[in-house]
Write a protein that holds these residues in place. Structure first.
Motif, PDB file in Angstrom:
ATOM      1  N   THR A 490       0.801  -1.226   0.000  1.00 35.28           N
ATOM      2  CA  THR A 490       0.000   0.000   0.000  1.00 35.28           C
ATOM      3  C   THR A 490       0.833   1.276   0.000  1.00 35.28           C
ATOM      4  N   SER A 491       2.099   1.201   0.447  1.00 37.92           N
ATOM      5  CA  SER A 491       2.915   2.407   0.550  1.00 37.92           C
ATOM      6  C   SER A 491       4.262   2.306  -0.151  1.00 37.92           C
ATOM      7  N   GLY A 492       4.661   1.125  -0.582  1.00 36.25           N
ATOM      8  CA  GLY A 492       5.972   0.938  -1.183  1.00 36.25           C
ATOM      9  C   GLY A 492       5.958   1.119  -2.688  1.00 36.25           C
ATOM     10  N   ALA A 493       6.945   0.502  -3.326  1.00 42.45           N
ATOM     11  CA  ALA A 493       7.132   0.686  -4.762  1.00 42.45           C
ATOM     12  C   ALA A 493       5.940   0.202  -5.577  1.00 42.45           C
ATOM     13  N   LEU A 494       5.261  -0.856  -5.117  1.00 38.38           N
ATOM     14  CA  LEU A 494       4.095  -1.331  -5.866  1.00 38.38           C
ATOM     15  C   LEU A 494       3.015  -0.261  -5.939  1.00 38.38           C
ATOM     16  N   ALA A 495       2.834   0.472  -4.833  1.00 37.63           N
ATOM     17  CA  ALA A 495       1.845   1.548  -4.835  1.00 37.63           C
ATOM     18  C   ALA A 495       2.285   2.702  -5.728  1.00 37.63           C
ATOM     19  N   VAL A 496       3.588   3.003  -5.735  1.00 38.27           N
ATOM     20  CA  VAL A 496       4.106   4.106  -6.548  1.00 38.27           C
ATOM     21  C   VAL A 496       3.978   3.786  -8.028  1.00 38.27           C
ATOM     22  N   TYR A 497       4.478   2.611  -8.434  1.00 33.12           N
ATOM     23  CA  TYR A 497       4.482   2.260  -9.857  1.00 33.12           C
ATOM     24  C   TYR A 497       3.128   1.714 -10.323  1.00 33.12           C
ATOM     25  N   GLY A 498       2.287   1.309  -9.372  1.00 35.11           N
ATOM     26  CA  GLY A 498       0.960   0.851  -9.756  1.00 35.11           C
ATOM     27  C   GLY A 498       0.092   1.950 -10.336  1.00 35.11           C
ATOM     28  N   ARG A 499       0.481   3.222 -10.130  1.00 36.14           N
ATOM     29  CA  ARG A 499      -0.263   4.344 -10.711  1.00 36.14           C
ATOM     30  C   ARG A 499       0.078   4.571 -12.177  1.00 36.14           C
ATOM     31  N   VAL A 500       1.240   4.058 -12.633  1.00 38.73           N
ATOM     32  CA  VAL A 500       1.682   4.337 -14.006  1.00 38.73           C
ATOM     33  C   VAL A 500       1.935   3.073 -14.822  1.00 38.73           C
ATOM     34  N   GLY A 659       2.140   9.601 -20.805  1.00 39.44           N
ATOM     35  CA  GLY A 659       3.380  10.114 -21.369  1.00 39.44           C
ATOM     36  C   GLY A 659       4.603   9.508 -20.714  1.00 39.44           C
ATOM     37  N   ARG A 660       4.545   8.222 -20.402  1.00 33.97           N
ATOM     38  CA  ARG A 660       5.666   7.566 -19.719  1.00 33.97           C
ATOM     39  C   ARG A 660       6.845   7.428 -20.682  1.00 33.97           C
ATOM     40  N   PRO A 661       8.032   7.970 -20.319  1.00 34.11           N
ATOM     41  CA  PRO A 661       9.165   7.965 -21.252  1.00 34.11           C
ATOM     42  C   PRO A 661      10.018   6.708 -21.206  1.00 34.11           C
ATOM     43  N   TRP A 662       9.702   5.779 -20.360  1.00 37.04           N
ATOM     44  CA  TRP A 662      10.526   4.586 -20.216  1.00 37.04           C
ATOM     45  C   TRP A 662       9.632   3.345 -20.162  1.00 37.04           C
ATOM     46  N   GLY A 663      10.232   2.191 -20.316  1.00 36.97           N
ATOM     47  CA  GLY A 663       9.513   0.933 -20.182  1.00 36.97           C
ATOM     48  C   GLY A 663       8.762   0.534 -21.428  1.00 36.97           C
ATOM     49  N   LEU A 664       7.985  -0.536 -21.300  1.00 33.08           N
ATOM     50  CA  LEU A 664       7.194  -1.063 -22.397  1.00 33.08           C
ATOM     51  C   LEU A 664       6.070  -0.108 -22.762  1.00 33.08           C
ATOM     52  N   SER A 665       5.524  -0.311 -23.943  1.00 39.29           N
ATOM     53  CA  SER A 665       4.331   0.452 -24.311  1.00 39.29           C
ATOM     54  C   SER A 665       3.174   0.027 -23.416  1.00 39.29           C
ATOM     55  N   ALA A 666       2.108   0.840 -23.393  1.00 38.89           N
ATOM     56  CA  ALA A 666       0.982   0.572 -22.498  1.00 38.89           C
ATOM     57  C   ALA A 666       0.348  -0.790 -22.788  1.00 38.89           C
ATOM     58  N   ILE A 667       0.191  -1.161 -24.070  1.00 37.27           N
ATOM     59  CA  ILE A 667      -0.457  -2.429 -24.404  1.00 37.27           C
ATOM     60  C   ILE A 667       0.446  -3.611 -24.073  1.00 37.27           C
ATOM     61  N   ASP A 668       1.761  -3.454 -24.303  1.00 40.54           N
ATOM     62  CA  ASP A 668       2.685  -4.538 -23.956  1.00 40.54           C
ATOM     63  C   ASP A 668       2.783  -4.702 -22.435  1.00 40.54           C
ATOM     64  N   ASP A 669       2.721  -3.594 -21.720  1.00 42.01           N
ATOM     65  CA  ASP A 669       2.746  -3.673 -20.261  1.00 42.01           C
ATOM     66  C   ASP A 669       1.482  -4.349 -19.740  1.00 42.01           C
ATOM     67  N   GLN A 670       0.364  -4.120 -20.420  1.00 41.47           N
ATOM     68  CA  GLN A 670      -0.879  -4.790 -20.032  1.00 41.47           C
ATOM     69  C   GLN A 670      -0.767  -6.298 -20.231  1.00 41.47           C
ATOM     70  N   LYS A 671      -0.160  -6.719 -21.328  1.00 42.72           N
ATOM     71  CA  LYS A 671       0.032  -8.145 -21.564  1.00 42.72           C
ATOM     72  C   LYS A 671       0.978  -8.747 -20.529  1.00 42.72           C
ATOM     73  N   LEU A 672       1.994  -7.974 -20.137  1.00 42.61           N
ATOM     74  CA  LEU A 672       2.872  -8.430 -19.059  1.00 42.61           C
ATOM     75  C   LEU A 672       2.090  -8.591 -17.765  1.00 42.61           C
ATOM     76  N   GLY A 673       1.167  -7.673 -17.522  1.00 36.72           N
ATOM     77  CA  GLY A 673       0.323  -7.783 -16.333  1.00 36.72           C
ATOM     78  C   GLY A 673      -0.522  -9.039 -16.343  1.00 36.72           C
ATOM     79  N   GLY A 674      -1.043  -9.428 -17.522  1.00 37.80           N
ATOM     80  CA  GLY A 674      -1.816 -10.665 -17.620  1.00 37.80           C
ATOM     81  C   GLY A 674      -0.975 -11.883 -17.314  1.00 37.80           C
ATOM     82  N   SER A 675       0.261 -11.909 -17.804  1.00 39.57           N
ATOM     83  CA  SER A 675       1.131 -13.053 -17.513  1.00 39.57           C
ATOM     84  C   SER A 675       1.500 -13.110 -16.041  1.00 39.57           C
ATOM     85  N   LEU A 676       1.704 -11.929 -15.428  1.00 40.63           N
ATOM     86  CA  LEU A 676       2.004 -11.899 -13.987  1.00 40.63           C
ATOM     87  C   LEU A 676       0.806 -12.380 -13.173  1.00 40.63           C
TER      88      LEU A 676
END
Length: 737
Positions: A490-500, A659-676
Motif C-alpha cells: 500500500t505504501s511501497g514501490a508497488l503503490a508508486v508504480y501501480g499508478r503508471v 506520457g511515460r518515457p521509459w519501459g514497455l508500451s501501455a499495451i505490452d505492459d498490459q500483456k505483461l500484467g496478464g502473464s504476472l
C-alpha cells in the motif's frame, strides 16, 4: 494507559468517605447538561478572535460576497462541526459505553431465557425500561442531527456564495447557479453529500433502537467525514493522497475524542447519580478476582471506557495533524514565519494540553473516584469541564486554520505534466532493482490501520501470555509478516508504480488477494482477541461482544459461505478489470482505497474459509476446499491468458495518456500484467493446496485418535454391536432353514 481497576468495591469506598464526614451533594454529582454549550461558545470565541486579529477574513480584491457571507460561513462551519461530532459521540456511547436497559444483568438473563422460557415469556421479559442515559443520548443525538442537517445546508449555500463572490439571493438565477454548483463541481457534490447524510442520520436516529441499527447509523454518519476530507483544501497540493488521508484520520480522531467528551458531559449527572443507588455495573473478572470485587459505580465504568477511546482519539488527532501540516508546508521554517504555521503551533499546543489532562484522568482522578475520594470526584468533573473548554477553543482554531491559505500551493501549475494531472504525482524514475526497495509514498490511512492491527494483536498476545494461556509464536510472526507485506503493497514501490504501470498494478492486486491474506489468516486474530478480551456483564457490547455479533451475523453467514467466497473471489476480477470500475478505482481517491480494501477482504475471506482456524458460520469439508482451489487456479489462468491476448487497452484514458518515457508500451505492459496474474495466481494457490492437504491429514489423525480413545473407554462397543447384529441376522437365517 488504561487504569487498573481497583479491587475495592464502590460501596466500601463510599463507606470510607462517609466515615470521614465527606459527602457528595446531589448538585455536585457530574455536570449539568447545559455545560455542553461551553464547547460551541469557546469555539466561536476563539474563531472570531483569531479571524479578527490575524485578518484572515478580510475582504479580497477578487470577487467578494460581502461581510455577511465572510463572517457567517466560518460561524456556520464551527456550529456544523459541533453538531456533527455530537451526533457521532452520542451514537458511539449508545452502542458501546452505556447499557441499553436499566437492568445491569440483562445480558445474563437473556441468555438464561433462551434456554428456560417460551418465546412469549422471553419477549415479555425483554420489554423492559431503557436506561435513562441511553434514552438521553439518543434524544440529544436526534436533536443534534436535525441541527446538523440545517447547518450543513447553510454551509453549502454560504460556501457557494463565498466561492462565486455573489451574495446569497433568492432569485431564480441564483438558485439555478447553486444547483449547477451542487451537480457539477466536486466541492458542491461533497457538501451536498454531507447534507444528505445528515438528513438520513436524523431520520434513522429517531426510530432506530437496536444496537446493530445504531452501529450502522454511526457508520453511515462517518461518510460525512470522508466527504469533508475530500472537500477540504488539503485535497490539493503536492501530496494529494497523503493530505486527504491524514485529514480524514484527523477528523475521525476528533469525532471519537471530542464527540465522546460532549456525550459524556451531557449524561454525566445521570450516570453520577447511580453512585448512591443500586444501578452499578459488574465487570467480568478472570483469575482469582470475583465479579463482586470488580463492582464499580456507573460513572467510573463509563469514564474508564471513555478514557480508552479518548487515548486513541488523542494519538490519532496528534499524529495525523502533524502529517497533514507537513504535507501543506514546504519546510519546517514556515511554522514560525507564516500565519498558517503559527495557527498549527497553537492548535498543537492546545492538543498536547488536552492530552495531559486526559492522562491525569486515567492515572489519578478516575481511580480516586472509584475509591470514593470525594475531593478527587470534584476534581475529575472540574478537569472535564476545563477539557471541553479547551476542545472548543481547538475546534475554533481549526476552522480559522481551514480558512488560511497554506504555504504549499493547492492548484496545479500551468506547466504540469500529463502524469501529474492524471495521477496527482510526478512520474517516478524508471524501475530497476533498487527502485523496488527505495520508492515509497506512504498511504497514511493504511499506515494507521496497520499500526492499530499490530498494537491490538501484540496487546492480546501479551495479555494471553500473562494470564497463563498458550499462543503460537509462529502465528505471531505470521501476522506481523502479513502486516509488513501489506504496508509494502500500500505504501511501497508497488503503490508508486501501480499508478503508471498496469503490470505493477496487477502485482499489487494479486499480492492483496493471494499473498498478504495467507499470512494474516494464519495469524488467527479473532481467536486471539476472543481469548484476551473480557466479556461484559452489563448488557453493553464491548469489542468482544461486537466481534461475536459480527462473526455470527447473517452477513457473516453469507460472505463466508464457500460458494459465495469462491464466486466473489473470482468474480471481482471481471467486475474490476472488464467494466468501467477500473477507471473509477484509478481516477478517484475513494475508489483507490476501496479497491485495496475490497481485494484484501476478498482474499482474506477466501483464505479463511480454506485454511483459517478463526470461527466462521460455514466451513466446507476438505474435498470441497480442493475443488475450490482447482477452480480458482483455472480461472486465474483463463483471465490472465485473456489479458495477454487482448489488443484493446484497459483504462485507456489513464494508462494511454501518461506520457511515460521509459519501459514497455501501455499495451505490452498490459500483456505483461496478464502473464504476472497467471503466474502469481498459481504459486499461492499451490501453497494453499498443500496446506489444505496437511490440514486434512491432521484432521483425519485427530478423528482416528478420538475413535481410539472411545474404543479404549467402552471396549470397542460399537464394533461389537455391529458384529452382534450380523450374528443375530445369521441366526435368523439358520432358523428359517
Amino acid at each position: 494507559m488504561k487504569p487498573t481497576p481497583s479491587t475495592t468495591s464502590a460501596s466500601s469506598g463510599r463507606s470510607r468517605a462517609a466515615s470521614a464526614g465527606e459527602t457528595v451533594p446531589e448538585n455536585k454529582r457530574g455536570l449539568s447538561r447545559q455545560w455542553v454549550w461551553v464547547f460551541p461558545f469557546a469555539a466561536l470565541t476563539f474563531l472570531l478572535v483569531t479571524l479578527a486579529l490575524l485578518g484572515i477574513n478580510a475582504a479580497t480584491d477578487l470577487a467578494d460576497a460581502g461581510r455577511f457571507v465572510r463572517w457567517s460561513l466560518p460561524v456556520a462551519e464551527t456550529l456544523h462541526n459541533f453538531t456533527m461530532i455530537s451526533v457521532m459521540g452520542s451514537l458511539l456511547f449508545a452502542i458501546g459505553i452505556v447499557p441499553r436497559f436499566s437492568d445491569s444483568t440483562w445480558r445474563k438473563n437473556r441468555i438464561n431465557m433462551a434456554h428456560k422460557y417460551s418465546a412469549e415469556q422471553r419477549q415479555k421479559n425483554l420489554e423492559r425500561d431503557e436506561y435513562p442515559p441511553f434514552v438521553s443520548l439518543l434524544n440529544f443525538g436526534a436533536a443534534m442531527a436535525v441541527a446538523w442537517t440545517i447547518l450543513a445546508l447553510c454551509v453549502l449555500i454560504l460556501a457557494y456564495a463565498d466561492i462565486s463572490g455573489r451574495p446569497v439571493s433568492l432569485t431564480s438565477a441564483y438558485t439555478s447557479e447553486l444547483t449547477s454548483y451542487i451537480t457539477t463541481i466536486d466541492s458542491g457534490k461533497q457538501q451536498a453529500t454531507t447534507v444528505i447524510v445528515a438528513a438520513v442520520v436524523a431520520t434513522l436516529i429517531f426510530g432506530v433502537r437496536s444496537l446493530m441499527g445504531l452501529f450502522l447509523t454511526l457508520a453511515l454518519s462517518m461518510i460525512a467525514l470522508v466527504s469533508m476530507a475530500l472537500g477540504g483544501h488539503s485535497s490539493g497540493g503536492d501530496d494529494h493522497m497523503g493530505a486527504v488521508n491524514s485529514l480524514g484520520l484527523h477528523l475521525l480522531g476528533v469525532a471519537l475524542w471530542c464527540g465522546g467528551l460532549i456525550a459524556l458531559v451531557y449524561i454525566s449527572r445521570q450516570v453520577s447519580a447511580q453512585d448512591a443507588g443500586s444501578g452499578t455495573l459488574t465487570e467480568s473478572a478472570r483469575g482469582s478476582e470475583s465479579a463482586t470485587e470488580r463492582r464499580a459505580p456507573m460513572a467510573v465504568v463509563v469514564l474508564r471506557r471513555y478514557s480508552v477511546l479518548a487515548l486513541g482519539g488523542f494519538v490519532l488527532v496528534t499524529l495525523s495533524g502533524v502529517v497533514n501540516a507537513s504535507v501543506r508546508m514546504n519546510s519546517w521554517d514556515e511554522i514560525f514565519t507564516t500565519t498558517y504555521g503559527q495557527l498549527v503551533i497553537a492548535k498543537l499546543m492546545l492538543t498536547l494540553v488536552l492530552g495531559a489532562i486526559g492522562a491525569l484522568h486515567r492515572m489519578s482522578l478516575i481511580p480516586g473516584m472509584q475509591r470514593g475520594e470525594v475531593g478527587l470526584i470534584r476534581g475529575l468533573w472540574t478537569a472535564i469541564l476545563v477539557e471541553i473548554v479547551l476542545m472548543g477553543a481547538t475546534s475554533g482554531l481549526a476552522v480559522s486554520l481551514s480558512r488560511t491559505p497554506p504555504p504549499v500551493p493547492e492548484t496545479l501549475s500551468e506547466d504540469a505534466s500529463p502524469v501529474r494531472i492524471i495521477t496527482w504525482y510526478d512520474m517516478p524514475p524508471e524501475p530497476h532493482r533498487a527502485e523496488w526497495f527505495t520508492q515509497w509514498r506512504f498511504d497514511w490511512f493504511w499506515v494507521a490501520v496497520i499500526l492499530f492491527l499490530a498494537f491490538a494483536y501484540l496487546w492480546a498476545f501479551v495479555k494471553v501470555k500473562r494470564a497463563g494461556g498458550q499462543w503460537s509464536v509462529v502465528r505471531l510472526l505470521s501476522w506481523f509478516v502479513g502486516l509488513f507485506l501489506l504496508n509494502y503493497v500500500t505504501s511501497g514501490a508497488l503503490a508508486v508504480y501501480g499508478r503508471v504501470l498496469f503490470s505493477a498494478h496487477m502485482v499489487e492486486h494479486m499480492s492483496l488477494t493471494m499473498i498478504v491474506p495467507i499470512f494474516l489468516v494464519l495469524g488467527a486474530p479473532v481467536t486471539l482477541l476472543l481469548m484476551a478480551l473480557e466479556p461484559r456483564q452489563d448488557g453493553t457490547r464491548g469489542p468482544r461482544e461486537w466481534i461475536l455479533r459480527l462473526v455470527h451475523s447473517g452477513w457473516s453467514k453469507v460472505i463466508t459461505n464457500p460458494i459465495f467466497a469462491a464466486v466473489n473471489f473470482a468474480g471481482s476480477i471481471v467486475i474490476v478489470y472488464f467494466t468501467p470500475m477500473l477507471n473509477f478505482v484509478l481516477k478517484y481517491h475513494v475508489g483507490h482505497e476501496f479497491m485495496i480494501l475490497h481485494f484484501l477482504i476478498t482474499g482474506y475471506i477466501f483464505s479463511l474459509v480454506l485454511i483459517g482456524i478463526d470461527p466462521i458460520p460455514n466451513r466446507p469439508g476438505y474435498p470441497f476446499r480442493l475443488i475450490m482451489l482447482i477452480a480458482t487456479l483455472g480461472y486465474h489462468a483463463f483471465v490472465g491468458i485473456a489479458m495477454m491476448s487482448m489488443d484493446t487497452l484497459l483504462a485507456a484514458s489513464w494508462f494511454g495518456n501518461l506520457g511515460r518515457p521509459w519501459g514497455l508500451s501501455a499495451i505490452d505492459d498490459q500483456k505483461l500484467g496478464g502473464s504476472l496474474m497467471w503466474g502469481i495466481g498459481e504459486i499461492p494457490t499451490m501453497i494453499i493446496a498443500v496446506m489444505v492437504g496437511v490440514l486434512w491429514a491432521q484432521n483425519d489423525k485427530k478423528v482416528q485418535r478420538r475413535f481410539d480413545r472411545k474404543e479404549e473407554r467402552d471396549g470397542d462397543a460399537e464394533l461389537n454391536a455391529y458384529n452382534d447384529m450380523f450374528l443375530d441376522l445369521n441366526e435368523r437365517d439358520e432358523r428359517r432353514k
